[in-house]
Design a protein around this motif. Sequence first.
Motif, PDB file in Angstrom:
ATOM      1  N   VAL A  45      -0.023  -2.504  -9.140  1.00  0.00           N
ATOM      2  CA  VAL A  45       1.659  -2.046  -7.387  1.00  0.00           C
ATOM      3  C   VAL A  45       1.698  -2.290  -6.607  1.00  0.00           C
ATOM      4  O   VAL A  45       1.935  -3.174  -6.097  1.00  0.00           O
ATOM      5  CB  VAL A  45       1.844  -1.105  -7.799  1.00  0.00           C
ATOM      6  CG1 VAL A  45       2.892  -0.522  -7.201  1.00  0.00           C
ATOM      7  CG2 VAL A  45       2.269  -0.643  -9.701  1.00  0.00           C
ATOM      8  N   ASP A  49       3.117  -4.917  -4.138  1.00  0.00           N
ATOM      9  CA  ASP A  49       3.734  -5.001  -2.815  1.00  0.00           C
ATOM     10  C   ASP A  49       3.319  -5.114  -1.569  1.00  0.00           C
ATOM     11  O   ASP A  49       4.537  -5.464  -0.534  1.00  0.00           O
ATOM     12  CB  ASP A  49       3.961  -3.123  -2.902  1.00  0.00           C
ATOM     13  CG  ASP A  49       4.790  -2.514  -1.139  1.00  0.00           C
ATOM     14  OD1 ASP A  49       5.821  -2.128  -1.494  1.00  0.00           O
ATOM     15  OD2 ASP A  49       3.808  -2.442  -0.271  1.00  0.00           O
ATOM     16  N   THR A  52       5.199  -8.584  -1.800  1.00  0.00           N
ATOM     17  CA  THR A  52       6.790  -8.926  -1.241  1.00  0.00           C
ATOM     18  C   THR A  52       7.596  -8.410   0.215  1.00  0.00           C
ATOM     19  O   THR A  52       8.329  -8.787   0.696  1.00  0.00           O
ATOM     20  CB  THR A  52       7.393  -7.754  -2.266  1.00  0.00           C
ATOM     21  OG1 THR A  52       6.770  -6.682  -2.325  1.00  0.00           O
ATOM     22  CG2 THR A  52       7.310  -8.046  -3.949  1.00  0.00           C
ATOM     23  N   SER A  54       8.003  -5.820   3.093  1.00  0.00           N
ATOM     24  CA  SER A  54       9.231  -5.197   3.293  1.00  0.00           C
ATOM     25  C   SER A  54      10.523  -5.212   2.533  1.00  0.00           C
ATOM     26  O   SER A  54      11.449  -4.082   2.865  1.00  0.00           O
ATOM     27  CB  SER A  54       9.287  -4.357   4.961  1.00  0.00           C
ATOM     28  OG  SER A  54       9.566  -5.610   5.800  1.00  0.00           O
ATOM     29  N   PRO A  57      10.327  -3.393  -1.506  1.00  0.00           N
ATOM     30  CA  PRO A  57       9.010  -2.458  -1.614  1.00  0.00           C
ATOM     31  C   PRO A  57       9.300  -1.997  -2.505  1.00  0.00           C
ATOM     32  O   PRO A  57       9.483  -1.726  -3.981  1.00  0.00           O
ATOM     33  CB  PRO A  57       9.346  -1.338  -0.079  1.00  0.00           C
ATOM     34  CG  PRO A  57      10.351  -1.345  -0.226  1.00  0.00           C
ATOM     35  CD  PRO A  57      11.560  -2.624  -0.426  1.00  0.00           C
ATOM     36  N   LEU A  58       7.453  -1.957  -3.292  1.00  0.00           N
ATOM     37  CA  LEU A  58       7.230  -1.974  -4.879  1.00  0.00           C
ATOM     38  C   LEU A  58       6.505  -0.936  -5.190  1.00  0.00           C
ATOM     39  O   LEU A  58       6.635  -0.412  -6.405  1.00  0.00           O
ATOM     40  CB  LEU A  58       6.443  -2.714  -5.396  1.00  0.00           C
ATOM     41  CG  LEU A  58       7.179  -4.224  -5.750  1.00  0.00           C
ATOM     42  CD1 LEU A  58       6.235  -5.686  -6.371  1.00  0.00           C
ATOM     43  CD2 LEU A  58       9.171  -4.107  -5.865  1.00  0.00           C
ATOM     44  N   ILE A  59       6.051  -0.021  -3.281  1.00  0.00           N
ATOM     45  CA  ILE A  59       5.063   0.704  -3.683  1.00  0.00           C
ATOM     46  C   ILE A  59       5.805   2.404  -4.016  1.00  0.00           C
ATOM     47  O   ILE A  59       4.952   3.231  -4.953  1.00  0.00           O
ATOM     48  CB  ILE A  59       4.566   1.528  -2.137  1.00  0.00           C
ATOM     49  CG1 ILE A  59       3.595   1.999  -2.481  1.00  0.00           C
ATOM     50  CG2 ILE A  59       5.838   1.977  -2.031  1.00  0.00           C
ATOM     51  CD1 ILE A  59       2.155   1.682  -3.091  1.00  0.00           C
ATOM     52  N   SER A  92       0.194   4.461   2.149  1.00  0.00           N
ATOM     53  CA  SER A  92       0.052   2.728   2.485  1.00  0.00           C
ATOM     54  C   SER A  92       2.163   2.404   3.455  1.00  0.00           C
ATOM     55  O   SER A  92       1.738   1.566   3.692  1.00  0.00           O
ATOM     56  CB  SER A  92       0.950   2.042   1.045  1.00  0.00           C
ATOM     57  OG  SER A  92       2.178   2.768   0.475  1.00  0.00           O
ATOM     58  N   ARG A  93       2.312   3.244   3.564  1.00  0.00           N
ATOM     59  CA  ARG A  93       3.687   3.663   4.291  1.00  0.00           C
ATOM     60  C   ARG A  93       3.235   4.037   5.310  1.00  0.00           C
ATOM     61  O   ARG A  93       3.511   3.404   6.733  1.00  0.00           O
ATOM     62  CB  ARG A  93       4.785   4.829   4.139  1.00  0.00           C
ATOM     63  CG  ARG A  93       5.201   4.573   2.941  1.00  0.00           C
ATOM     64  CD  ARG A  93       6.370   3.213   2.629  1.00  0.00           C
ATOM     65  NE  ARG A  93       4.916   2.211   1.941  1.00  0.00           N
ATOM     66  CZ  ARG A  93       5.902   0.945   2.147  1.00  0.00           C
ATOM     67  NH1 ARG A  93       7.260   0.309   2.197  1.00  0.00           N
ATOM     68  NH2 ARG A  93       4.652  -0.217   1.528  1.00  0.00           N
ATOM     69  N   SER A  96       1.521   0.306   6.822  1.00  0.00           N
ATOM     70  CA  SER A  96       2.892  -0.436   7.014  1.00  0.00           C
ATOM     71  C   SER A  96       3.595  -0.315   8.176  1.00  0.00           C
ATOM     72  O   SER A  96       4.124  -1.113   8.815  1.00  0.00           O
ATOM     73  CB  SER A  96       3.585  -0.922   5.951  1.00  0.00           C
ATOM     74  OG  SER A  96       4.676   0.995   5.793  1.00  0.00           O
TER      75      SER A  96
END
Length: 397
Positions: A45, A49, A52, A54, A57-59, A92-93, A96
Amino acid sequence: MRLRRSSEARGWSPPGADGGEATAGASRIGNGALALWLVLLTAVVVTLDAFTGSDVPLIPLLVVLPALASVFCTVRQTTAVAVWVTAVVAASRIASNSSFWGVLFLVGFTALASSLGVFACAARIRHANEVARLRSAAVALQRQILRPLPIITRQICAHGLYEPIEEDRFVGGDIYEVVQSPHGTRVIIGDVQGKGLPAIGTGFAALGAFREAAVRESDLIAVADSVEDAVVRHNAFSAETGEAERFVTALVLGFDGSDRVRVVNCGHLAPRLLRDGAASVVALHRTSVPLGMAELAGEARAAEWVAFPQGATLIVLTDGVTEARDATGDFYPFDERLGRWADHDPEQVLEALRGDLQNFAGGVRRDDVAVLVLNRPSQCGGAADPPGTTAAQRPSP
């Protein structure tokens, strides 16, 4: 006198009888396997993410993992998954460079969804434990109706096969009992009309009466009459409560250690005799009406003697065996198949019958199955003596 149950000596108990709560909350996935799958799915995942970006978002898809864990894992494992997912989403956020409120919203949403997974897991395990407790209580009650086999008395050794049509129960409409009495060993095998809980109730009434009468009454016909009275009383009570009245076909047998067996046939199937490598149907000439229907008969019940030679084996059964059908509707050829196993020991006969019957019917049961294989204790392959047996009382080899 109390009976010896060698199955209990080996620690036999029905599935689910003990340890139900422990198994209900057990994990179906080991910690190592869970950690491996968790890391792999997270890596997939996170990688997708990153590709892909922002825009898509797949997270947030990681919130599915605690929900899946709640179905298969313990509360502790599900909590660990929830904490892992929340930490991965937050990291992860932050990595990013998302806005503070964006990170806070996504982490809060993930924590809430993961917490719901933990609560769902706890609710599942609590419900499973309640079901396990109820099932254990039901099994304990049902074991008081039908005791485990084999049963050994001074006169006989009884092995058996018992398979109710309803797989979630350990007792059906077929009944059996073996009682050591001052008058020898008394045995009953019967088939209650109908199925389900009402049939079990009638069977329990018949068994209770038999257990008392088998010890109290010196005459085997009086034993059968006592069971008859119990079924009639139970039917009267059933009629008052709006339930259907039922009858019971049964064989009542008395063993006194001689080369003969006394039999009262209450509308039941005839026994089979295995002797010298051959199987035969025992001819019964005095058949009366089933238990619960004596008022309809014009004559009293009668008993008769049948041969039970040394080294022979007597088989009594219910019609769940003889009336089993294959895919074409043909009945199971019990007597033909039994002849093939006439030189087998009781456990081998029962094992062969169970497998052959299942193959013949394609695994589809239409009725309860009960079979008792009766022979002398000296033929039981070194089974233990009943309690209180002295050297003088042991059967000679």
